[in-house]
Design a protein around this motif. Sequence first.
Motif, PDB file in Angstrom:
ATOM      1  N   SER A   1       0.849  -1.190   0.000  1.00 27.48           N
ATOM      2  CA  SER A   1       0.000   0.000   0.000  1.00 27.48           C
ATOM      3  C   SER A   1       0.885   1.241   0.000  1.00 27.48           C
ATOM      4  O   SER A   1       1.202   1.796   1.055  1.00 27.48           O
ATOM      5  CB  SER A   1      -0.911  -0.004   1.236  1.00 27.48           C
ATOM      6  OG  SER A   1      -1.768   1.123   1.216  1.00 27.48           O
TER       7      SER A   1
ATOM      8  N   ARG B   1       0.400   7.830   0.422  1.00 27.16           N
ATOM      9  CA  ARG B   1      -0.424   8.783  -0.311  1.00 27.16           C
ATOM     10  C   ARG B   1       0.417   9.739  -1.138  1.00 27.16           C
ATOM     11  O   ARG B   1       0.091  10.048  -2.275  1.00 27.16           O
ATOM     12  CB  ARG B   1      -1.223   9.638   0.674  1.00 27.16           C
ATOM     13  CG  ARG B   1      -2.489   9.050   1.163  1.00 27.16           C
ATOM     14  CD  ARG B   1      -3.587   9.173   0.123  1.00 27.16           C
ATOM     15  NE  ARG B   1      -4.164   7.835  -0.009  1.00 27.16           N
ATOM     16  CZ  ARG B   1      -4.651   7.330  -1.108  1.00 27.16           C
ATOM     17  NH1 ARG B   1      -4.655   7.992  -2.213  1.00 27.16           N
ATOM     18  NH2 ARG B   1      -5.141   6.121  -1.150  1.00 27.16           N
TER      19      ARG B   1
ATOM     20  N   GLU C   1      -8.031   0.861  -5.820  1.00 32.47           N
ATOM     21  CA  GLU C   1      -8.759   1.990  -5.240  1.00 32.47           C
ATOM     22  C   GLU C   1     -10.023   2.344  -6.025  1.00 32.47           C
ATOM     23  O   GLU C   1     -10.725   3.295  -5.667  1.00 32.47           O
ATOM     24  CB  GLU C   1      -7.849   3.216  -5.152  1.00 32.47           C
ATOM     25  CG  GLU C   1      -6.765   3.080  -4.089  1.00 32.47           C
ATOM     26  CD  GLU C   1      -5.992   4.367  -3.884  1.00 32.47           C
ATOM     27  OE1 GLU C   1      -6.077   5.254  -4.753  1.00 32.47           O
ATOM     28  OE2 GLU C   1      -5.314   4.494  -2.853  1.00 32.47           O
TER      29      GLU C   1
ATOM     30  N   ASN D   1      -2.235  -0.654  -7.296  1.00 34.33           N
ATOM     31  CA  ASN D   1      -2.994  -0.005  -6.229  1.00 34.33           C
ATOM     32  C   ASN D   1      -4.000   0.989  -6.770  1.00 34.33           C
ATOM     33  O   ASN D   1      -5.044   1.218  -6.159  1.00 34.33           O
ATOM     34  CB  ASN D   1      -2.037   0.672  -5.245  1.00 34.33           C
ATOM     35  CG  ASN D   1      -1.558  -0.274  -4.161  1.00 34.33           C
ATOM     36  OD1 ASN D   1      -2.204  -0.453  -3.138  1.00 34.33           O
ATOM     37  ND2 ASN D   1      -0.419  -0.898  -4.397  1.00 34.33           N
TER      38      ASN D   1
END
Length: 711
Positions: A392, A395, A479, A475
């Motif tokens: 993960s 951000r 999402e 990823n």
Amino acid sequence: METSRTVGYDVFIDYSSKDTRHSFVSHLHAAFGRRGISVFLAEHCTLSEATLKPGFELANEIQLAIERSKIYVVVFSKNYASSPLCLETLMTFMDLQRRKDGPVVIPVFYGDVTRSIVEQQTERFKEDFSKHRGFFSDEKDRVERWRKGLTEAAKLHGHESIEQQNDSELVEDIVADVRERLCPTGMIGFYSRLLGIENLLFKQSHDIYRLGIWGMPGIGKTAISQESFNQMTKHFETQCFIQDFHVAFNDKGLYVLREEYLIDKLREKRVLVVLDDVRNPMDAESFLGGFDHCFGPESLMIISSRDKQVLHQCQVDSVYEIPALNKKEAQRLFTRFAFSEKEPSDTNLIEVSKKVVEYADGNPLALCHYGRELGKKKPEEVVAEFEKIKQSPPREIMHVFKSSYDELSENERSIFLDIAFFFNGENLDYVMRILEGCGFFPHVGIDRLVERSLLMISKNNNVEMQILIQDIARNIVNEEKNQITRHRRLWDPSIIKSFLEENKPKGTEVIEGIFLDTTKLTVDVNPKAFENMYNLRLLKIYSSNSESTQEFHLPKGLRSLPYELRLLHWEKYPLRSFPEDFDPRHLVELNMPYSHLQNLWEGTKSLVKLKIINLSHSQQLVEVDVLLKACSLEQIHLQGCTSLESIPHIDQLENLQLLNLSGCTRLKRKEILEEIKKLDPEGGLRETKFESLVFSTLVELELEDNTESFS
């Protein structure tokens, strides 16, 4: 050489005049001069070594230069240790260097002289010290001091010529290192990149020079642009630097931005303009008022972008591609953020450091962020934490790359995701072939991904995506708000297993690709597993470990295979034939080595798009006459098909480039040669080696018995 006793020097170079004065040291001296770095050369060749006596001292000129120099560069070459003057000069360096805030000593291990030779005084250094012990027999302490000084100097951060391709690269690395120490920016590797930019600027012959800076997200374009601006600003009448130009232009608008930076008043001046992160060339052009004659002579415009095509549309004269940090630079940057400049001693930390450096692949943004995050953890926690971060991505990193992804067209996104999920590291021609069969126009799309720094083509002609970018791409899909659309491309064995075993799985109609590694996996496939996978383009069932057993069962057979399949790669296919209603008209590649197939299908089916077929080592296969209609076939791999009794009439296969029949023991050589002769004798197949039964349009080709050789 400067000799004034009143002036200081940036660099003092200590070297053996026998080896390097008129070669390497001469080039190094000139390179320092071009960058405005003052140098003192210790001209030992002007002093007679033969007249030295025990108790000698350094000349006042040399002693004064040492005291007034900021950095000492010591070039260790094969004859260095033969000079008492060199050794005594080095000892003076080392004495000063040990002081608090003392000057920097940079060792250079040149030619065949390695760090270990200097540190341990072996080979020629050992011979020279034997002579010194005899000549300076009354000064054993001095000789021992030289020896210890060499050992100490060899452990300092320096440069080794064996790590460089040529002397010019070594010189540039040393100059960049010295500049960074003289004027520290806090940026690791900045001066080596500035040197690349300066080398392009030295070639300029334009009234207004436009330089493009290009690189992948997170590589440091903004930082390099800003520092370049800071270094060059004194050479221009006025300056303009706009960070995040794309954001500033869209937030403030054209007229406000032009008014804020007084663009109209810079017309006749010698200006330095830096526009960072340009994404739309028309925005830059309208802001500047055009790319030609917008400023006075000898002006410089620097435009940075992650898209090389944007730079070309901005009419740049040359493009500087920011290289990734090398392993040494990457290790230093990660260590700075994770361990506060101190090299870790804990085994876990050392191991994770290596993994992070390899994973980040020289991307400064990733190295800094991972360093900060892992630096907060206890040594016993860092391994698990790094694996968590990989699954993960943070951000900050996701945002930078996601913005590049969002700018892609739908066609480019499809290519990008297919490569990220399925084709990373594969041969370019193979990837092109499959994606072209999917209607994605890969010749244009792959070029655009390369221009956007999301992909590269290796020297071996392989499609390569950084593992970091690959994980981010996966990823991005994870999402997706709609959970069903997340399952367009499947590569996780546990998820695929559930889809194939369930009686009525939901959402299978959106699946476009399945790549299943069956290593250490047992799957009992539902016969209707593929029934609703209307959009499945890519299906690959394989084992990454040929030695491990795989249990992939079809106990009740297989009702159907998707109509849209372009790639069907199924190793050890367990059935004797395909489902009756299987329509292969869209297939580009059929790759089924070691299958249990006896024949393909009954009757005639369209195979107009099929280019590659591999049924090698399918020992129950009897005939493949249905391939007669595959008019686009380029390669046929049937090696090791020991039950094969005949081959199709290949005289209609005008595009056939390779036919491998080695090990097909039931085929008669004479009949095969008769079939081969039917092809055009000028452009037809030739046997690559006598009785090899491998035929190719490239007669020098000698294929091994390898089922994957064509992809």
